[in-house]
Design an enzyme around this catalytic site. Structure first.
Site, PDB file in Angstrom:
ATOM      1  N   ASP A   7       6.931  12.130  -5.161  1.00  0.00           N
ATOM      2  CA  ASP A   7       7.676  10.891  -5.342  1.00  0.00           C
ATOM      3  C   ASP A   7       9.104  11.239  -5.777  1.00  0.00           C
ATOM      4  O   ASP A   7       9.362  12.361  -6.228  1.00  0.00           O
ATOM      5  CB  ASP A   7       6.939  10.068  -6.413  1.00  0.00           C
ATOM      6  CG  ASP A   7       7.719   8.863  -6.884  1.00  0.00           C
ATOM      7  OD1 ASP A   7       8.161   8.072  -6.031  1.00  0.00           O
ATOM      8  OD2 ASP A   7       7.900   8.719  -8.110  1.00  0.00           O
ATOM      9  N   LYS A 212       1.606   4.872   0.657  1.00  0.00           N
ATOM     10  CA  LYS A 212       1.981   6.282   0.608  1.00  0.00           C
ATOM     11  C   LYS A 212       0.795   7.162   1.008  1.00  0.00           C
ATOM     12  O   LYS A 212       0.959   8.165   1.696  1.00  0.00           O
ATOM     13  CB  LYS A 212       2.453   6.659  -0.795  1.00  0.00           C
ATOM     14  CG  LYS A 212       3.826   6.134  -1.171  1.00  0.00           C
ATOM     15  CD  LYS A 212       4.270   6.730  -2.510  1.00  0.00           C
ATOM     16  CE  LYS A 212       5.645   6.248  -2.929  1.00  0.00           C
ATOM     17  NZ  LYS A 212       6.107   6.886  -4.179  1.00  0.00           N
ATOM     18  N   ASN A 238       2.523   2.874  -7.426  1.00  0.00           N
ATOM     19  CA  ASN A 238       2.642   2.997  -5.971  1.00  0.00           C
ATOM     20  C   ASN A 238       2.303   4.403  -5.484  1.00  0.00           C
ATOM     21  O   ASN A 238       2.267   4.645  -4.274  1.00  0.00           O
ATOM     22  CB  ASN A 238       4.044   2.588  -5.499  1.00  0.00           C
ATOM     23  CG  ASN A 238       5.150   3.482  -6.041  1.00  0.00           C
ATOM     24  OD1 ASN A 238       5.025   4.069  -7.112  1.00  0.00           O
ATOM     25  ND2 ASN A 238       6.239   3.578  -5.299  1.00  0.00           N
TER      26      ASN A 238
END
Length: 293
Positions: A7, A212, A238
């Site tokens: 990320d 994702k 997320n």
């Protein structure tokens, strides 16, 4: 280990929203040892590419919270966009309820022309309910939003609805906890889109088939890599979908406890180069495994 996906915000990026020298060098070290590198972010593809170029990183990109996936050569591997009827519904709702928002394609971030004043009004309302909230919160958010690549301003919602562009994600921001929770609860029940959270003060809407995790699996298949040979690193909600897919899941030290609890490993914080710390740890382990007895 054949693929590392990280990320950006809160993970590879520090609190100044920069890739540290240590993190960049660690990613390049992994690549030199034959490990593929991917960035998995809620940001747009063009913004992620800008950050990677600045840090001299050549990575595969999963952008817009998994709505899009690109190879490191720039080939589009996957695309999940928001259908027109859902887009119109969300836009009408956001304008009606006076939320600040970003609507994104792979290249551009569309903002209302009065976004700054909407955020300032929202912050004042939040301050009434929570006097302890600090001005740094809104200053950091405004700085983050307006520092992104590819920003375009719209005068009205028809600028979006009458365009022929493919929109991949919508990010909604509020400092007012009751207003924020109202939006989160409303879109948690909205079956046509998926809602994810990447920040204490936002929620994001994407195609219900986008995540994702799904894009990480798609990328791994494209590269011929088993998911058990994938490491996913992140700090927020997320990132959960890719934590569930990857053989090794790594939470940053700055992540909330419920994120840490679902990961197989916990590194140090993003401000202490948590990505580099874990990569070096991983590389040392791999070297030990490959050393003859």
């Amino acid at each position: 280990m054949k693929l590392i996906a990280t990320d950006l915000d809160g993970t590879l990026l520090n609190s100044k929203h920069e890739v540290s020298k240590e993190n960049a060098e660690a990613l390049r070290l992994a690549q030199e040892n034959g490990i593929e590198i991917a960035i998995a972010t809620g940001r747009t593809y063009s913004d992620a590419i800008h950050i990677c170029k600045k840090a001299n990183i050549n990575a595969h990109i999963i952008s817009n919270n998994g709505s899009l996936a690109f190879s490191k050569e720039g080939k589009k591997l996957k695309s999940c966009t928001i259908d027109k009827s859902s887009l119109e519904h969300v836009l009408n709702w956001l304008y009606e309820n006076e939320y600040a928002f970003e609507i994104c394609t792979d290249k551009n971030i569309f903002l209302r022309h009065d976004t700054k004043s909407i955020l300032e009004k929202d912050f004042k309302e939040a301050k009434i309910n929570n006097p302890s909230i600090h001005m740094n919160i809104i200053n950091d958010m405004i700085s983050l939003i307006f520092s992104q690549e590819g920003i375009k301003f719209i005068k009205c919602k028809d600028d979006i609805l009458n365009s022929n562009l493919d929109f991949c994600s919508i990010t909604v921001v509020s400092f007012n906890k009751s207003k924020l929770n109202y939006g989160r609860q409303y879109y948690e029940q909205f079956k046509k889109l998926s809602m994810v959270i990447s920040n204490e003060y936002n929620f994001e809407l994407i195609n219900s088939n986008a995540s994702k995790g799904n894009s990480l699996e798609h990328l791994a298949n494209y590269l011929g890599i088993s998911l058990k040979d994938v490491t996913a690193m992140g700090d927020s909600y997320n990132d959960i979908s890719m934590f569930k897919k990857a053989g090794i899941s790594v939470a940053m030290g700055n992540a909330k406890d419920d994120i840490k609890n679902i990961c197989s490993h916990v590194s140090i914080s993003n401000d202490l180069n948590g990505v580099a710390h874990f990569i070096h740890k991983l590389m040392n382990k791999l070297k030990l495994k490959s050393t003859p007895a």
